[in-house]
Scaffold this motif. Structure first.
Motif, short mmCIF file in Angstrom:
data_model
loop_
_atom_site.label_atom_id
_atom_site.label_comp_id
_atom_site.label_asym_id
_atom_site.label_seq_id
_atom_site.Cartn_x
_atom_site.Cartn_y
_atom_site.Cartn_z
N GLN A 51 -0.78 6.15 3.08
CA GLN A 51 -2.16 5.76 3.57
C GLN A 51 -2.12 4.52 4.52
O GLN A 51 -2.97 4.22 5.32
N LEU A 52 -0.91 4.07 4.84
CA LEU A 52 -1.03 2.96 5.60
C LEU A 52 -0.60 3.37 7.17
O LEU A 52 -1.03 2.80 8.06
N PHE A 53 0.05 4.41 7.55
CA PHE A 53 0.37 4.95 8.65
C PHE A 53 -0.95 5.66 9.18
O PHE A 53 -1.38 6.34 8.37
N ASN A 54 -1.16 5.31 10.64
CA ASN A 54 -2.41 6.05 11.18
C ASN A 54 -2.11 6.85 12.37
O ASN A 54 -3.07 6.75 13.18
N GLY A 55 -0.94 7.31 12.71
CA GLY A 55 -0.58 7.97 13.94
C GLY A 55 -1.08 9.17 13.75
O GLY A 55 -2.04 9.48 12.83
N TYR A 106 0.95 -1.32 -0.10
CA TYR A 106 -0.04 0.04 -0.09
C TYR A 106 0.94 1.16 0.10
O TYR A 106 2.21 1.19 0.46
N GLU A 144 2.10 -4.16 5.20
CA GLU A 144 1.83 -3.73 6.57
C GLU A 144 2.60 -4.58 7.44
O GLU A 144 3.23 -5.59 7.36
N ASP A 165 -5.58 10.83 -0.79
CA ASP A 165 -6.50 9.89 -1.55
C ASP A 165 -6.08 10.17 -2.95
O ASP A 165 -6.26 9.36 -3.92
N LYS A 190 -7.24 13.81 4.32
CA LYS A 190 -7.66 12.53 3.63
C LYS A 190 -7.69 12.93 2.10
O LYS A 190 -7.39 11.73 1.31
N TYR A 212 -0.62 11.63 10.87
CA TYR A 212 -1.29 11.35 9.76
C TYR A 212 -2.86 11.46 9.55
O TYR A 212 -3.41 11.63 8.62
N ARG A 213 -3.62 11.36 10.84
CA ARG A 213 -4.93 11.67 10.76
C ARG A 213 -5.25 12.85 10.74
O ARG A 213 -6.71 13.22 10.25
N TYR A 214 -4.41 13.96 10.77
CA TYR A 214 -4.60 15.26 10.67
C TYR A 214 -4.11 15.70 9.40
O TYR A 214 -4.04 17.21 9.16
#
Length: 219
Positions: free
Chosen positions: A53-57, A49, A97, A69, A65, A60-62
């Motif tokens: 898009q794979l890291f979700n700390g 991936y 992953e 994408d 998106k 990254y969530r801020y």
């Protein structure tokens, strides 16, 4: 995977389930999932991936998106991610992953993970030139001090009742918002970074130095 990444995976594939659990500091039931991932990476059957898009700390969530994408060109060309398994990779570099960081208890060729990657990390900066660092201390410490001293770092602070404070949650959220703003404005210089406003943060020249940009917001 690079030869250096493959060497890490091979080293971990030699661990027993209990050793793997100890290395990751997780229970053996959770380690079984990581053991399966390692087997899939070695066999070449693990799906890949785009890294960002794979890291979700929290940082990254801020990041917006929609920008991620859309395979945004600015993110493709200007943003790189540091990894204890893959080294330094482009934001959209394909990765499998995995659960791995510089706190993972292991050595490769008799070296800690930080020592193992240091030359490659330093070499990347030497070839790229000026770096704006949004790294946590865990990742900055992989670089030699000589290289770290070349970074321009970014600090985020909240002001309340005339008092300035910062903590990891503020910093992580603000890093994502900062990167989103830089991407939206297609920033290509440090001077333009100073003009950014994001999530009520403003640049503070009175608190900043040549090698650190400080942004504050009132709460």
């Amino acid at each position: 995977m690079s030869d250096k990444s493959s060497a890490i995976i091979q080293e971990m594939s030699q661990m027993s389930l209990s050793q793997l659990a100890n290395a990751y500091k997780i229970k053996e039931a959770a380690a079984e999932k990581e053991e399966a991932r390692i087997r899939d990476i070695i066999s070449g059957t693990a799906p890949s991936y785009p890294a960002i898009q794979l890291f979700n700390g929290l940082m990254y969530r801020y990041i917006d998106k929609n920008l991620i994408d859309s395979q945004n060109d600015y993110l493709k060309n200007c943003v790189f991610i540091t990894s204890s398994l893959y080294g330094i990779i482009p934001a959209y570099g394909p990765i499998a992953e995995h659960r791995h960081d510089f706190h993972t208890k292991m050595s490769v060729d008799g070296q800690s993970l930080k020592a193992y990657w240091r030359h490659d990390y330093d070499d990347f900066v030497s070839k790229k030139g000026q770096i704006i660092s949004l790294l946590s201390s865990e990742f900055e410490e992989v670089f030699s001090k000589k290289i770290r001293d070349q970074f321009i770092t970014v600090k985020f602070m909240e002001e309340k009742d005339g008092q300035l404070k910062t903590h990891s949650t503020i910093s992580k959220k603000a890093r994502g918002a900062f990167l989103t703003a830089a991407c939206q404005e297609q920033v290509q210089s440090v001077d333009k970074l100073k003009e950014l406003t994001f999530s009520d943060f403003l640049f503070r020249p009175d608190l900043s130095t040549e090698h650190q940009l400080v942004y504050t917001k009132k709460v």
